[in-house]
Design an enzyme around this catalytic site. Structure first.
Site, short mmCIF file in Angstrom:
data_model
loop_
_atom_site.label_atom_id
_atom_site.label_comp_id
_atom_site.label_asym_id
_atom_site.label_seq_id
_atom_site.Cartn_x
_atom_site.Cartn_y
_atom_site.Cartn_z
N ASP A 167 13.88 79.37 36.96
CA ASP A 167 12.96 79.62 38.07
C ASP A 167 11.91 80.66 37.67
O ASP A 167 12.14 81.85 37.76
CB ASP A 167 13.78 80.10 39.27
CG ASP A 167 12.98 80.26 40.53
OD1 ASP A 167 11.83 79.82 40.56
OD2 ASP A 167 13.51 80.84 41.50
N GLU A 208 4.79 84.02 43.97
CA GLU A 208 5.58 83.13 44.82
C GLU A 208 6.87 83.77 45.28
O GLU A 208 7.35 83.51 46.39
CB GLU A 208 5.90 81.83 44.05
CG GLU A 208 6.52 80.73 44.89
CD GLU A 208 8.04 80.83 45.03
OE1 GLU A 208 8.60 80.16 45.92
OE2 GLU A 208 8.68 81.57 44.23
N GLU A 209 7.44 84.63 44.46
CA GLU A 209 8.76 85.19 44.78
C GLU A 209 8.71 86.22 45.91
O GLU A 209 9.76 86.66 46.38
CB GLU A 209 9.39 85.82 43.53
CG GLU A 209 9.75 84.82 42.42
CD GLU A 209 10.89 83.90 42.79
OE1 GLU A 209 11.40 83.99 43.93
OE2 GLU A 209 11.27 83.07 41.94
#
Length: 402
Positions: free
Chosen positions: A150, A184-185
């Protein structure tokens, strides 16, 4: 021989397909003999790219160095590459320690063949990761390290998939672009900034770990904080103050026991009390206390769930302050009309709702979310090679659609 097998993962996939059913091979993990010391490993374009991505730390807020590497790689691969600057993540959102961020710029990367930035299809992944950094490591047929799944597995396999489609003349300028984003995280600030590119696409293919399955949807997200404000006093004379901790705890207990909306597709909504802070010392009545909470939304809209939360908190104490994040959304249904893939729904959030437009939306990628964000994040070499073929299949499908 092992060396000739690993000189091209594309040749490897072709050779294996001739030995078994093509569809079942291309989109499922396949085990291959492999040794890190073998020189062919470093020569393989996919494995070499993936390794370089994982070896560069890119915790949210500290994406600069990896962004520069990606920029250089894409330019050398004859893509036209645009940098889109994204504001430095705030202290509340950045996950990198301040001594690592050093005020360096962070940016999205848009890459496309030729001179036409307007393309029919977009492939996109994020290149930031959660903390802490775990170094790259090979264990047998497994590749370990922060971001190995990820989301650097998706970045690497999307790039190689596009390069192979270009080499085979299946696509050309105006067909496909790549977009790699930061943030994004945490807040999705990178993808939201991408809306300012002034572009639209027929199809957007998002990369996240789906175990090589095509996602038909994912749960929504509702992050919020609760703050209690009391009055400080000496703990030996508690009647002279009011404990913010004692104000907050009953509200958290009520929320933790609540029955939240559920659906047949996504199951139950789930609530996580992720972070609680209060007071300054055990001999001081706490003046302030806060809790950070996230709900994975299975049914209804974020606005509907906000009303439920506000009602529950006010029943406990109307003085408690509830602040909802602007990055909230309900369940996200995703297109999944490509043959040859298993389907799955996932419980995590993605950048899909952050990219505005009327495009078809697909979610696919190698690796499992069950090991992402952990100290044992890893995936197999076979998972990477299969994902390249999976992305190519989705692109081919999208190109046939008008």
């Amino acid at each position: 021989m092992l060396t000739s097998t690993w000189l091209s993962h594309g040749l490897l996939a072709l050779t294996t397909i001739s030995q078994c059913n093509a569809e079942s091979h291309m989109y499922h993990d396949v085990q291959h003999p492999f040794n890190e010391e073998n020189s062919a490993f470093s020569e393989d374009p996919l494995l070499s790219l993936h390794r370089n991505l994982v070896e560069i730390q890119s915790i949210t807020g500290n994406e600069h160095d990896l962004g520069e590497y990606l920029h250089g790689y894409l330019v050398k691969s004859n893509f036209t590459v645009e940098k889109q600057q994204v504001e430095q993540a705030s202290k509340a959102c950045a996950q990198s320690p301040p001594d690592l961020r050093n005020g360096q710029s962070r940016f999205n990367l848009l890459a496309y063949p030729g001179s036409s930035r307007n393309t029919r299809i977009l492939l996109s992944s994020h290149y930031d990761t959660v903390p802490p950094f775990w170094p790259y490591e090979v264990r047998g047929q497994e590749i370990w390290g922060r971001g190995s799944v990820d989301d650097k597995a998706c970045v690497a396999t999307q790039i190689i998939a596009v390069e192979e489609l270009l080499a085979s003349n299946e696509i050309g300028p105006g067909d496909v672009a790549l977009l790699f984003v930061v943030g994004e995280e945490t807040t999705g600030d990178g993808m939201r900034r991408a809306n300012d590119l002034g572009l639209s696409w027929e199809t957007a293919i998002f990369g996240e770990p789906t175990e090589l399955k095509l996602a038909s949807g994912h749960k929504g997200l509702l992050p919020f904080t609760i703050k209690a404000t009391g009055k400080a006093a000496h703990s030996g004379y508690p009647w002279l103050g009011e404990s913010a901790n004692s104000m907050l705890i009953p509200a958290l207990a009520k929320l933790d026991r609540m029955q939240l909306p559920w659906s047949e597709k996504y199951g139950p909504s789930t609530l996580n009390i992720g972070k609680v802070e209060g007071g300054v010392a055990m001999n001081v009545i706490a003046e302030t206390a806060t809790a950070g909470i996230a709900i994975r939304v299975a049914n209804g809209t974020a606005e509907q769930l906000k009303e439920i939360i506000l009602g529950a908190v006010r029943e406990v104490d109307e003085r408690l302050e509830v602040t909802f994040s602007s990055n909230a959304y309900g369940p996200v249904d995703i297109d999944h009309d490509v043959e040859g893939f298993e389907r799955v729904t996932v419980n995590y959030g993605t950048d899909i709702p952050n990219l505005k437009g009327l495009h078809k939306r697909y979610l696919y990628g190698p690796g499992s979310i069950l090991v992402a964000h952990s100290d044992h994040e890893h995936l197999t070499v076979g998972n990477l090679t299969a994902a390249v073929e999976g992305y190519k299949r989705i692109v081919r499908h999208a190109l046939k659609k008008k």
